[in-house]
Design an enzyme around this catalytic site. Sequence first.
Site, PDB file in Angstrom:
ATOM      1  N   GLY A  33       3.079   2.164  10.962  1.00 15.82           N
ATOM      2  CA  GLY A  33       3.998   3.275  10.802  1.00 15.82           C
ATOM      3  C   GLY A  33       4.698   3.705  12.072  1.00 15.82           C
ATOM      4  N   GLU A  85      -6.239   4.493   8.402  1.00 14.46           N
ATOM      5  CA  GLU A  85      -6.020   5.914   8.114  1.00 14.46           C
ATOM      6  C   GLU A  85      -7.249   6.534   7.484  1.00 14.46           C
ATOM      7  OE1 GLU A  85      -1.267   5.098   7.509  1.00 14.46           O
ATOM      8  OE2 GLU A  85      -2.552   5.397   5.747  1.00 14.46           O
ATOM      9  N   HIS A 106      -9.199   1.127   5.486  1.00 17.66           N
ATOM     10  CA  HIS A 106      -7.881   1.245   6.125  1.00 17.66           C
ATOM     11  C   HIS A 106      -7.984   2.173   7.331  1.00 17.66           C
ATOM     12  CE1 HIS A 106      -3.642   2.253   6.728  1.00 17.66           C
ATOM     13  NE2 HIS A 106      -3.356   1.161   6.044  1.00 17.66           N
ATOM     14  N   ASN A 121       0.869  -1.179   0.000  1.00 17.54           N
ATOM     15  CA  ASN A 121       0.000   0.000   0.000  1.00 17.54           C
ATOM     16  C   ASN A 121       0.899   1.221   0.000  1.00 17.54           C
ATOM     17  OD1 ASN A 121      -1.901   1.996   0.409  1.00 17.54           O
ATOM     18  ND2 ASN A 121      -2.268   1.485   2.555  1.00 17.54           N
ATOM     19  N   LYS A 137       0.148   4.291  -0.213  1.00 23.29           N
ATOM     20  CA  LYS A 137      -0.434   5.462   0.442  1.00 23.29           C
ATOM     21  C   LYS A 137      -0.209   6.702  -0.433  1.00 23.29           C
ATOM     22  CE  LYS A 137       0.105   3.113   4.825  1.00 23.29           C
ATOM     23  NZ  LYS A 137       0.416   3.181   6.271  1.00 23.29           N
ATOM     24  N   SER A 158       3.716  -2.471  10.250  1.00 25.35           N
ATOM     25  CA  SER A 158       5.179  -2.476  10.332  1.00 25.35           C
ATOM     26  C   SER A 158       5.782  -3.835   9.976  1.00 25.35           C
ATOM     27  CB  SER A 158       5.646  -2.025  11.729  1.00 25.35           C
ATOM     28  OG  SER A 158       5.270  -0.682  11.971  1.00 25.35           O
ATOM     29  N   GLU A 181      -4.911  -5.148  10.946  1.00 27.73           N
ATOM     30  CA  GLU A 181      -3.879  -4.134  11.121  1.00 27.73           C
ATOM     31  C   GLU A 181      -4.075  -3.449  12.463  1.00 27.73           C
ATOM     32  OE1 GLU A 181      -4.304  -1.153   8.013  1.00 27.73           O
ATOM     33  OE2 GLU A 181      -6.241  -0.634   8.847  1.00 27.73           O
TER      34      GLU A 181
END
Length: 250
Positions: free
Chosen positions: A172, A96, A94, A9, A11, A212, A166
């Site tokens: 991250g 985010e 996701h 991904n 992003k 990660s 996730e």
Amino acid sequence: MRKTIIAGNWKMNMTPTQGAAFVNELKGRIDNAPCEVLLCPPAITIPAVVEAAKGSPIEVGAQEMHQAKGGAYTGKLSTDMILDAGCSFVIIGHSERRQYFGETDAGVNLKTLKALAAGLRPIVCVGETLDERDAGETMHRVSFQVWGALAGVKAEDAAKVVIAYEPVWAIGTGRTATPEQAQEVHAHIRQILTERFDAATAAEITLQYGGSVKPSNVDELMAKPDVDGALVGGASLKVEDFQRLVMFKA
């Protein structure tokens, strides 16, 4: 039998020029990959990546979609657009998107149903925050998200869905759920899928881990029986790192 999928991904990274260069460097190195290889570029970069990936095992997906067929939704992508651009997958929900753009469980469900109806394979993301994990609410939160995302999904379509666990606290941050923690949640998700559909259907659904994932931990993660792949952020932006993930040794 369910497929193993390693997905990158990107992003909000990679211009069309950069994305094409990445694929051209990567594609000759992964001909014997033990998994499906997927890249999810920013929307504007998708055509360049699709073109560069021709003749290779690399598949392409979108990072987001809208559940409407078309209309006055400035900045959004429809399934028709995603398919016409050459994508076969789409990431939905996701963390985010949930955190920064107000994505809801109800919206994730609508998009999942629309993606399946259109012939796209949805990668549905679920996971808990650090506060939820510390409070012992991981399984409850993940259960709620999985049940919600799959509402109305028919058993015959279920195997087309990929679920990516996730943990939000590991995205991250450099922190990673241990292989044992990842397996525990994945096994729980598999049990939810058995309850929602049946054991045979649950056994066909790919469960990815995201949070990660990097060359130093991919082998341990992929060795777990219910970890069927990875949804990778930062480590998918360097050819050598992503190549190592794709060529994992379980």
